[in-house]
Enzyme design. Structure first.
Site, PDB file in Angstrom:
ATOM      1  CG  ASP A  60      -2.105  -0.961   1.004  1.00 28.47           C
ATOM      2  OD1 ASP A  60      -2.546  -1.129  -0.147  1.00 28.47           O
ATOM      3  OD2 ASP A  60      -2.550  -1.563   2.006  1.00 28.47           O
ATOM      4  CG  ASP A  69      -6.468  -4.850  -3.290  1.00 24.91           C
ATOM      5  OD1 ASP A  69      -6.622  -6.009  -3.711  1.00 24.91           O
ATOM      6  OD2 ASP A  69      -7.163  -4.381  -2.386  1.00 24.91           O
TER       7      ASP A  69
HETATM    8  N1  GLY Z   1      -7.066  -2.157  -1.026  1.00 23.78           N
HETATM    9  C1  GLY Z   1      -8.035  -2.541  -0.090  1.00 23.78           C
HETATM   10  C2  GLY Z   1      -9.402  -2.539  -0.613  1.00 23.78           C
HETATM   11  O1  GLY Z   1      -9.659  -2.420  -1.794  1.00 23.78           O
HETATM   12  O2  GLY Z   1     -10.299  -2.648   0.217  1.00 23.78           O
END
Ligand code: GLY
Length: 402
Positions: free
Chosen positions: A120, A181
């Protein structure tokens, strides 16, 4: 192929909230500016001071102000609010907004100097330092973003051919895990390679996209949220879910990350295989969307047996609208029309009273779903829904190029 294009074109004119009229993005952008100003007022304490070390994350049902979280590496959403402020500044040229964007961005400085926590770091840096660099040309921001890219690349496993998304979950998943993600965060590596960073960053990002394309999708183009690889040999072990209904269900946000991700990968690589794949994952999404929604905003997981009654996820419509406004520039004329009109219809519906928060709270949008299986952020306003909505509006209005 012709049949698929025709089917997509047909449902782009069938949905009940579809119109042939051009969507008024300026009206929506003015609304967003107004909500930003209201939110900034609400973020002040009784002395008129803002604590820049905490950033908006969500507004739960019946609440009116942002719940804020510490800007730390465990909080993946801390960059979206500074990003919203940078985009609002680029639209308004309002000096007060620029100052606040700067303060929120610089409060994240620690993220670029300490060892990477997880993938992230990409979301965190792209939406704050990279957006800030694009808005101001501040060389310090560029330097910090380049450092973050190098740090993110340390999670790369050359045997698996992907970045380790969640170092803290290696034991839980029984190996090197990569989540869909993570496709979004490849942008930091591509951006860095194009802005003075090592060319190896581009190679890593390209290999990650290639490996993910090979293993993390089912035949129909639907994605697994998590791919697990053997940490030592790199062999693919399994595809599972974390936030979806089931391992093989179509978790809407996961698919939106794939649509946006592969479109962005094509932007940086110009490789046809990635463009073809971006279209494949998009076409499946649009087909399933049509089956499970009548307003261009998906339910949280397209396999939820409650179908149209299941909770919506407006964040997905924001991400997909933004992605399609880019993807439509790379494809042939008939598909361009389909993708552009789909994005327009998504924005039109998101901008209706059903989804805009208006007086209910200070966010732009309502009705997103964060983590349904964990029971958190269901039917909420969530900061990343607003971020990608604003990005999509700016792309639609022609003032932001991908
Ligand atoms: N990246 C975390 C989500 O999409 O909830």
């Amino acid at each position: 192929m012709k049949k698929m294009i025709w089917t997509l074109a047909l449902f782009s004119t069938m949905s009940c909230h579809t119109s042939n009229e051009t969507f008024n993005a300026n009206l929506a952008l003015d609304y967003c500016t107004h909500q930003v100003e209201r939110a900034l007022e609400a973020l002040k304490d009784s002395t008129g001071t803002i604590d820049y070390t905490i950033a908006p994350r969500n507004i739960l049902e019946n609440d009116t102000a942002w719940n804020c979280r510490n800007a730390c590496p465990q909080e993946w959403c801390s960059g979206f609010w500074p990003g919203i402020l940078w985009m609002t500044y680029s639209y308004t040229h309002n000096e007060d907004i620029r100052q606040k964007a700067k303060s929120y961005t610089e409060a994240l400085g620690v993220l670029t100097t300490q060892p990477v926590f997880d993938h992230d770091l990409g979301f965190l840096t792209l939406s704050s330092y990279v957006k800030g660099y694009e808005a101001t040309d501040n060389p310090m921001y560029k330097e910090q973003a380049l450092r973050a890219a190098d740090s993110l690349a340390t999670l790369y496993n050359s045997k698996a051919g992907t970045i380790l998304s969640w170092p803290r979950h290696v034991k839980d998943y029984g190996g090197h895990n990569t989540i869909m993600d993570n496709m979004m965060n490849l942008e930091l590596l591509f951006w860095a390679a194009q802005n003075g960073g090592s060319q190896q960053l581009k190679e890593i990002a390209t290999r990650h996209a290639e490996t993910t394309m090979q293993y993390q999708f089912r035949k129909d183009g639907g994605c697994y949220h998590v791919a697990v690889y053997d940490s030592i040999s790199g062999a693919f072990l399994k595809g599972v879910t974390h936030q979806g209904l089931a391992d093989s269900s179509l978790w809407s946000r996961g698919q939106s990350w794939a649509i946006y991700g592969y479109t962005m990968v094509y932007r940086y690589t110009h490789e046809q295989r990635f463009l073809d794949f971006a279209q494949k994952v998009t076409d499946l999404y649009l087909k399933r969307l049509h089956e499970t929604s009548n307003d261009w905003v998906p339910i949280w997981d397209m396999d939820d047996p409650n179908k149209m009654q299941a909770p919506k996820d407006a964040s997905v419509a924001s991400v997909v609208a933004s992605a399609l406004l880019e993807l439509c520039q790379y494809v042939d004329a008939p598909k361009k029309k389909v993708y552009y009109s789909a994005a327009e219809n998504m924005l039109r519906n998101l901008s209706s009273m059903r989804y805009q928060s208006r007086q209910s709270n200070v966010a732009f949008l309502m009705h997103s779903t964060g983590h349904y299986p964990a029971g958190t952020e269901i039917d909420a306003s969530i900061i990343y829904a607003d971020y990608y909505y604003l990005e999509a509006l700016l792309r639609y209005s022609g003032s932001l190029h991908p």
